[in-house]
Design a protein around this motif. Structure first.
Motif, PDB file in Angstrom:
ATOM      1  N   ARG A  95       0.848  -1.197   0.000  1.00  0.00           N
ATOM      2  CA  ARG A  95       0.000   0.000   0.000  1.00  0.00           C
ATOM      3  C   ARG A  95       0.879   1.240   0.000  1.00  0.00           C
ATOM      4  O   ARG A  95       1.932   1.266   0.647  1.00  0.00           O
ATOM      5  N   ILE A  96       0.409   2.260  -0.700  1.00  0.00           N
ATOM      6  CA  ILE A  96       1.152   3.508  -0.830  1.00  0.00           C
ATOM      7  C   ILE A  96       0.285   4.661  -0.339  1.00  0.00           C
ATOM      8  O   ILE A  96      -0.837   4.864  -0.840  1.00  0.00           O
ATOM      9  N   TYR A  97       0.795   5.393   0.637  1.00  0.00           N
ATOM     10  CA  TYR A  97       0.101   6.560   1.180  1.00  0.00           C
ATOM     11  C   TYR A  97       0.964   7.796   0.944  1.00  0.00           C
ATOM     12  O   TYR A  97       2.190   7.713   0.878  1.00  0.00           O
ATOM     13  N   ALA A  98       0.307   8.946   0.855  1.00  0.00           N
ATOM     14  CA  ALA A  98       1.044  10.200   0.680  1.00  0.00           C
ATOM     15  C   ALA A  98       0.294  11.335   1.347  1.00  0.00           C
ATOM     16  O   ALA A  98      -0.949  11.338   1.413  1.00  0.00           O
ATOM     17  N   SER A  99       1.047  12.298   1.825  1.00  0.00           N
ATOM     18  CA  SER A  99       0.490  13.578   2.249  1.00  0.00           C
ATOM     19  C   SER A  99      -0.224  14.230   1.070  1.00  0.00           C
ATOM     20  O   SER A  99       0.059  13.934  -0.097  1.00  0.00           O
TER      21      SER A  99
END
Length: 239
Positions: free
Chosen positions: A40-44
């Motif tokens: 999984r990839i999360y970003a601001s």
């Protein structure tokens, strides 16, 4: 679970975006993470964080999930002051505030650091509480319930995933403080992150149903070295 916390690449802050060097750095860290595999990839929600996450999303054909609480603008609103020139700056940018945060008096206060009478007028308690609450919610969504009194997490469900979060330095030190149960002034004055520096946090699966997260590496930039990119720390210091 492995959590990869990656600071954004070399930025232009106004307007918010990466420089050409920052784009190369984002590609470099994406190649490194794609070799590991990321679930999984999360970003601001900031542009510079999203631009840093984009190459990894493209390589792995995954979407990014945006986390507004990780946007450094919120921390800036809480932890900044107006200087003698009328400019808004990070409170920690002033030497006297940095020395106060690193002082023995501040360390003695521990998790009640925000009660120190000499702190500049900022939203210290409320700002950090926001980061703490949102960090706990984020970890809960991944299967870990924070038990702050013991500095541990109850494992609600086994999680073997690799998670990447692309965000910022000033938000990041608050995030590490909240996640690792280390008083914020210690993280603020002694934890640093270079552009696309990768911090890896491991959540070992404890036999008693509890886990204590461990930092395996802090702000590692070996991907830049491997790709022949400058390893000049935040454009200031080579090492």
């Amino acid at each position: 679970m492995l959590l990869f916390y990656v600071r954004h690449g070399d930025p232009i802050y106004h307007p918010d975006q990466l420089t050409p060097l920052g784009e190369r750095q984002a590609e470099s860290v994406a190649k490194r993470l794609s070799l590991y595999g990321v679930d999984r990839i999360y970003a601001s929600t900031s542009t510079r964080a999203k631009q840093t996450a984009k190459p990894l999303c493209e390589m792995l054909k995954k979407d990014m999930t945006l986390l507004d609480f990780a946007n450094e603008g919120h921390a800036y609103d809480d932890f900044s002051i107006i200087d003698e020139n009328g400019d808004r700056i990070w409170a920690i940018a002033k030497l006297e505030n940095r020395r106060l945060m690193a002082s023995a008096d501040m360390r003695r206060l521990g998790f009640d650091w925000y009660t120190h009478p000499d702190l500049p007028d900022c939203n210290w308690e409320g700002g950090f509480q926001r980061i703490q609450e949102e960090t706990d919610k984020f970890l809960f969504s991944l299967g870990y319930q924070h038990i702050k009194e013991s500095g541990t997490y109850q494992i609600l469900k086994p999680n073997e995933e690799r998670i990447a979060l692309f965000a910022h330095h000033h938000f990041g030190v608050g995030f590490f403080s909240a996640l690792l149960d280390i008083p914020y002034p210690i993280c603020l004055t002694q934890f640093e992150m270079c552009h696309t520096g990768m911090t890896v946090i491991y959540f070992p699966e404890g036999a008693d149903g509890l886990t204590t997260p461990q930092i395996l590496t802090l702000s590692n930039d070996s991907h830049l070295y491997r790709d022949g990119l400058p390893t000049k720390y935040n454009n200031r210091l080579y090492f």
